[in-house]
Design an enzyme around this catalytic site. Structure first.
Site, PDB file in Angstrom:
ATOM      1  N   LYS A  13       0.845  -1.189   0.000  1.00  0.00           N
ATOM      2  CA  LYS A  13       0.000   0.000   0.000  1.00  0.00           C
ATOM      3  C   LYS A  13       0.888   1.249   0.000  1.00  0.00           C
ATOM      4  O   LYS A  13       1.943   1.270   0.640  1.00  0.00           O
ATOM      5  CB  LYS A  13      -0.886  -0.032   1.251  1.00  0.00           C
ATOM      6  CG  LYS A  13      -1.877   1.114   1.389  1.00  0.00           C
ATOM      7  CD  LYS A  13      -2.719   0.910   2.636  1.00  0.00           C
ATOM      8  CE  LYS A  13      -3.675   2.055   2.888  1.00  0.00           C
ATOM      9  NZ  LYS A  13      -4.507   1.830   4.099  1.00  0.00           N
ATOM     10  N   SER A  61      -9.085   2.907   3.448  1.00  0.00           N
ATOM     11  CA  SER A  61      -8.152   3.511   2.516  1.00  0.00           C
ATOM     12  C   SER A  61      -7.348   2.498   1.712  1.00  0.00           C
ATOM     13  O   SER A  61      -6.598   2.856   0.811  1.00  0.00           O
ATOM     14  CB  SER A  61      -7.187   4.415   3.276  1.00  0.00           C
ATOM     15  OG  SER A  61      -6.433   3.679   4.228  1.00  0.00           O
ATOM     16  N   SER A  75      -9.737   0.629   7.565  1.00  0.00           N
ATOM     17  CA  SER A  75      -9.168   0.651   6.221  1.00  0.00           C
ATOM     18  C   SER A  75      -8.723  -0.698   5.662  1.00  0.00           C
ATOM     19  O   SER A  75      -8.353  -0.784   4.491  1.00  0.00           O
ATOM     20  CB  SER A  75      -7.982   1.629   6.174  1.00  0.00           C
ATOM     21  OG  SER A  75      -8.440   2.945   6.311  1.00  0.00           O
TER      22      SER A  75
END
Length: 479
Positions: A78, A156, A180
Site C-alpha cells: 500500500k 483507505s 481501512s
C-alpha cells in the site's frame, strides 16, 4: 489473459507458494503471470499506481530469495507509511508524489515481508494519508471496484482490495486506522483482519500507540493466518505488545472453535441509517453461526451507543493528520500550503491546531475510558460480536467527490459509511470482515466479527469454519 496468468489468477498465496516449493513453477514465472494480469486489468481499475516490475524481476530471479513461507509469491505494498529501501512512496499526496523522495531503509514490516519470500512488485492506491473510507486521491485518481466500476472499492486500502479481488495478486498489504482493511474487504468480497494493537510492530517511524495496524487483504483465511504468522511480533523499542499466541495461527484454520457465545448487532447503535442489505447480511451470518452450533443472541456493548463516540475518534484523527502534514514539510523542505493537501485533510489538520495540550490529553483519557468499557463486554462472558462491516453496500464514487467549498462533507459522508469499524481501533481489539453476503445487484457485503483483545486465534477459527461451511472462493468479478 492467457497461459500461466490465467491458470494462477485465482490461486491463493498458499497454493502458489506450494508450487514454488515443489519446483513446479519458479518465482520468476509467478511474477510474470502477475505482471501480465496487472498490465491487462489495471487500466480498468487504477489499483496499482507505482510499478517496480524490473526490480521485482531481479528479486524473483535471485537464488538468494529468502526461503520463507511465501517464497516467490507476488505481492503489492500500500502507498502509505511503508518505506521500501530504494523506492518512492507518496502517501496519496500530490506534493510527496512530485517530490519523489527515495526511501533509504525498510520499515520493520516490509523487512518481514521480504523475509517471508514475497516478491514485491509495486504500490497500490490509497486516499491521501488514509483519511477516508474510499480510494480516490487527487494525486493518483480513483480506484474502481472490480464488481461495479462506478462504485468505491472502499478505503483507505482500496487499491489493495481491488487488485486482490480482480486476481492481480493473491493478497496484498493493507493497513487499518479506522476500518481501512475491513471496509475495502467488505466492498470487494475479501477477507480483512484488523489485528490487535501491538500484534505487529508499526516501527520504526509510526507511533505504536496510534489507531493504525497493518497486515493484508486476502481471498482465503489461510493466507491471512499464514501471513500473520510470518510477520507478527514486536519491533525494537515497542512498548505495546500483544500476548504471544499459544500456537501458529495457521494451526487455527480448521481447528474446532467450540460452542461460542456471540452477540448480534443488527441495528445502528446510535440510531443512524443502516441499509437493509447490511441488516440482511448480518442476520444471515447470524443464522450461519447458529447452524454451526454457536449461541447467537441480540446483544452488544452499551458504550457503542455513545453519541460522542465520533467526536472522541476525530480528536485523535485530526491530530494524526496534523502530524502527517508536518511530515510533508520535512520531506519537501518548505512550508506546506493548502495547495499541497486535499481540502478535506487540510480542514482536519487546521482543526487540530485549535486543540491545546489539555484538550488532547482529555481526548486520550476519553478514549481510554471507552476502551475499558468496550473490552468489559467480552470480559463479562461474550466470545464474539457480530456486526455489519459498513452501513451500506459499496457506494458510488461520486459520493466522495471533493468539494473545496464544503470539505467537511466528505468526513460526514465517511462517518455515515464507516460507522461500525472505528470502535475497535480505539479499543485495540481484533476484528475481521468476511465476504458472506451479496445483495440483489451482486455487490459483496461483508460482516464483521470482533473478539477480545489478543484473540485473533478465535477469529481465525470461526472465520475458517464459516469459509468451509459457506465457501466464497468461487465468486469472482467478471472483468
Amino acid at each position: 489473459m492467457t497461459g500461466l496468468a490465467d491458470e494462477t489468477r485465482w490461486m491463493d498465496a498458499t497454493e502458489q507458494a506450494a508450487l514454488v516449493a515443489e519446483g513446479e513453477i519458479s518465482p520468476s514465472e509467478l511474477l510474470e503471470a502477475a505482471i501480465e494480469r496487472i498490465e491487462r486489468l489495471n487500466p480498468q481499475l487504477n489499483a496499482v499506481v507505482i510499478e517496480w516490475f524490473e526490480h521485482a524481476r531481479l528479486i524473483a530471479a535471485d537464488p538468494a530469495l529468502p526461503a520463507g513461507p511465501f517464497r516467490g509469491v507476488p505481492f503489492l505494498l500500500k502507498d502509505l507509511y511503508t518505506n521500501f529501501a530504494g523506492q518512492t512512496m507518496s502517501n496519496g499526496n500530490v506534493a510527496l508524489k512530485e517530490a519523489g523522495r527515495i526511501d533509504t531503509a525498510d520499515t520493520t514490516l516490509v523487512s518481514r515481508f521480504k523475509k517471508a519470500g514475497l516478491v514485491i512488485a509495486g504500490r497500490t492506491n490509497t486516499c491521501e494519508f488514509g483519511s477516508l473510507p474510499t480510494t480516490q486521491p487527487i494525486a493518483w485518481g480513483p480506484t474502481r471496484n472490480p464488481w461495479a466500476s462506478e462504485r468505491t472499492p472502499g478505503g483507505s486500502s482500496g487499491g489493495a482490495a481491488a487488485a486482490v479481488a480482480a486476481g492481480m495478486v493473491p493478497f496484498a498489504h493493507a493497513s487499518d486506522g479506522g476500518g481501512s482493511i475491513r471496509i475495502p474487504a467488505s466492498c470487494c468480497g475479501l477477507v480483512g483482519l484488523k489485528t490487535s494493537q501491538g500484534r505487529i510492530t508499526v516501527g520504526p517511524a509510526r507511533a505504536e500507540v496510534g489507531l493504525g495496524v497493518e497486515l493484508c487483504v486476502s481471498r482465503t483465511v489461510r493466507d491471512t493466518a499464514g501471513l500473520l504468522d510470518a510477520v507478527r511480533g514486536p519491533g525494537i523499542g515497542d512498548s505495546v505488545i500483544a500476548p504471544a499466541p499459544q500456537r501458529p495461527y495457521l494451526e487455527e484454520v480448521g481447528a474446532d472453535p467450540g460452542r461460542l457465545r456471540i452477540g448480534l448487532l443488527d441495528v445502528h447503535p446510535r440510531g443512524d441509517f443502516l441499509h437493509q442489505d447490511c441488516v440482511a447480511a448480518v442476520r444471515s451470518a447470524g443464522s450461519m453461526l447458529e447452524g454451526l452450533g454457536h449461541i447467537v443472541e441480540p446483544a452488544w456493548p452499551a458504550c457503542l451507543a455513545d453519541t460522542t463516540l465520533t467526536k472522541k475518534f476525530m480528536a485523535l484523527w485530526c491530530t494524526q493528520m496534523a502530524l502527517a502534514i508536518r511530515g510533508i514539510s520535512e520531506t519537501i523542505g518548505r512550508e506546506v500550503t493548502a495547495a499541497d493537501v486535499e481540502p478535506v485533510n487540510w480542514v482536519l489538520a487546521h482543526h487540530a491546531q485549535r486543540f491545546s495540550a489539555v484538550d488532547y490529553a482529555a481526548a486520550q483519557s476519553a478514549i481510554y475510558t471507552f476502551r475499558r468499557a468496550l473490552q468489559q463486554w467480552w470480559a463479562d462472558g461474550w466470545d464474539l460480536l457480530l456486526t455489519p462491516t459498513v452501513s451500506e453496500p459499496p457506494v458510488p464514487l461520486s459520493d466522495f467527490e471533493s468539494d473545496p467549498e464544503n470539505p467537511n462533507a466528505l468526513n460526514r459522508r465517511g462517518g455515515q459509511f464507516a460507522a461500525f469499524t472505528p470502535p475497535y481501533n480505539m479499543s485495540g481489539q481484533p476484528a475481521i470482515s468476511l465476504p458472506l453476503h451479496r445483495n440483489a445487484d451482486g455487490l459483496p457485503i461483508g460482516v464483521q466479527l470482533a473478539a477480545a483483545y489478543g484473540r485473533e486465534d478465535v477469529l481465525i477459527r470461526v472465520a475458517a469454519q464459516l469459509e468451509s461451511a459457506h465457501p466464497w472462493a468461487s465468486y469472482h468479478p467478471s472483468l
